[in-house]
Design an enzyme around this catalytic site. Structure first.
Site, short mmCIF file in Angstrom:
data_model
loop_
_atom_site.label_atom_id
_atom_site.label_comp_id
_atom_site.label_asym_id
_atom_site.label_seq_id
_atom_site.Cartn_x
_atom_site.Cartn_y
_atom_site.Cartn_z
CG LEU A 132 62.19 -5.87 41.70
CD1 LEU A 132 61.72 -5.85 40.25
CD2 LEU A 132 63.52 -6.59 41.82
CG ASP A 133 66.72 -1.26 44.79
OD1 ASP A 133 66.24 -1.50 45.91
OD2 ASP A 133 67.88 -1.56 44.46
NE ARG A 134 61.36 6.90 41.75
CZ ARG A 134 61.88 7.42 40.65
NH1 ARG A 134 63.10 7.04 40.24
NH2 ARG A 134 61.20 8.30 39.94
CB THR A 136 65.57 -2.58 40.01
OG1 THR A 136 66.81 -2.09 40.52
CG2 THR A 136 65.79 -3.99 39.46
NE ARG A 231 71.44 0.31 43.27
CZ ARG A 231 70.64 1.22 43.83
NH1 ARG A 231 69.50 0.82 44.44
NH2 ARG A 231 70.96 2.48 43.80
#
Length: 288
Positions: A132-134, A136, A231
Site C-alpha cells: 500500500l502507498d505510504r 494509504t 489514484r
C-alpha cells in the site's frame, strides 16, 4: 526443520529439484542442502534431484525454517485482523511504509510485524504479499512461510484475491462505473504514473456509497494491480482522491489521500473456503 507432505496435483515435466525450488520459492543453496541431507522424498523414498516428477507423486520434504526476520525488530502498534499458522493480515496505519526502502530503514509496518513475531517468541521472515502507498491505510496480507508467500503471490497474479478499497473523491459521481485505461511510468518523474496507451492494462471498478457535501464516497475493486492505480484512474476521469497531493490537491483539514484498503477476500493457504477480512474506515478519514 519441519517435515511436510504434498501431492503433485498438476501434470509436470520438471525434475524434483526444479519443482521444489519453484513450488516453494527456495534458494539454490536451500535446495542443495535439502538433497545433500536427504530431506526430499518421492513416494516415501529418498529422491535424486534429477528424478522426473509426474502428476500424483507424493513429495515429503523437510523444509528449512526461517532464522531471522529479514528486517530490524521494532516494537510498534499492530492491529491484527486475521492470523493462522501460515497467514497474517494487519491494518496498516497511514503515514507508514509497508517495508523498509530508500532512506527509511525503521518504523515501517514490516519492522513492527517483526516485533509482533518476536514478542510471540517465533521467527518468521516478514513477507508482505502486496503493498500500500505510504499514506494509504488498511488491510495488508503477509505470508509467514515461503510456501504461503508463493501461494499468495500466485493467487494474486491469477486474480483470485479480491482487494476492495474505500475512497473519497472530488465532485459528485452519480452512477457506478469502471475505468479501463493503461498505466505507465511518468517520463519526467519516475515516482509518478500516467495514463499511457503503451502502458500496462489497468481496470478499476467503482461503486457509489454516498456523498459528503460535494464529494463522493466510492467503493473500488481492483481488477489489476498497478502502482497508484486508483489514484491515477480517478485523476483521469476528473475526480481525484481527496487529499492526494501527487495527483490532485491537498487542502486543510486533509493530511493525506482519503484511500483505505477496506476488504480482502481470499482462500487461506492450506484451507478450502474463502474468507473475507474487513477493516472499517476511521472516523477522521484523511484527517488523522
Amino acid at each position: 526443520m519441519s517435515w511436510k507432505t504434498y501431492t503433485v496435483k498438476e501434470p509436470t515435466e520438471l525434475t524434483v529439484s526444479k519443482y521444489v525450488k519453484e513450488r516453494f520459492s527456495l534458494s539454490s543453496r536451500d535446495i542443495q542442502m535439502m538433497f545433500r541431507k536427504k530431506r526430499v522424498k518421492v513416494n516415501s523414498r529418498v529422491a535424486h534431484s534429477q528424478r522426473a516428477l509426474k502428476k500424483g507423486d507424493v513429495l515429503t520434504l523437510e523444509l528449512p525454517q526461517d532464522k531471522d526476520y529479514g528486517v530490524d525488530v521494532e516494537k510498534g502498534p499492530i492491529t491484527v485482523l486475521y492470523e493462522d499458522a501460515h497467514t497474517l493480515v494487519v491494518n496498516k496505519a497511514p503515514f507508514m511504509l509497508v517495508h523498509p526502502a530508500g532512506q527509511t530503514k525503521s518504523c515501517t509496518l514490516s519492522n513492527y510485524v517483526a516485533g509482533y513475531y518476536a514478542k510471540k517468541n517465533v521467527v518468521h521472515k516478514v513477507r508482505p504479499v502486496h503493498r500500500l502507498d505510504r499514506d494509504t491505510s488498511g488491510c495488508i496480507l503477509f505470508g509467514k512461510t515461503k510456501e504461503a508467500q508463493q501461494y499468495y503471490t500466485d493467487e494474486l497474479q491469477a486474480g483470485r484475491i479480491d482487494r476492495i478499497y474505500t475512497g473519497l473523491v472530488e465532485g459528485r459521481i452519480d452512477a457506478d462505473g469502471m475505468v479501463d485505461a493503461p498505466i505507465g511510468v511518468d517520463p519526467v518523474f519516475d515516482n509518478r504514473r500516467v495514463i499511457d496507451e503503451f502502458g500496462q492494462s489497468a481496470q478499476t471498478e467503482y461503486t457509489v456509497l454516498g456523498y459528503e457535501g460535494d464529494n463522493t464516497l466510492l467503493r473500488f475493486k481492483l481488477l489489476t494491480g498497478r502502482t497508484h492505480q486508483i489514484r491515477v484512474h480517478m485523476e483521469h476521469i476528473g475526480h481525484p482522491i481527496i487529499g492526494d497531493a501527487m495527483y490532485g490537491t491537498r487542502n486543510k483539514p486533509y493530511t493525506r489521500q482519503c484511500l483505505h484498503a477496506s476488504e480482502l477476500t481470499f482462500v487461506p493457504y492450506g484451507k478450502d473456503e474463502a474468507i473475507m477480512i474487513t477493516c472499517e474506515v476511521g472516523d477522521n478519514f484523511g484527517r488523522e
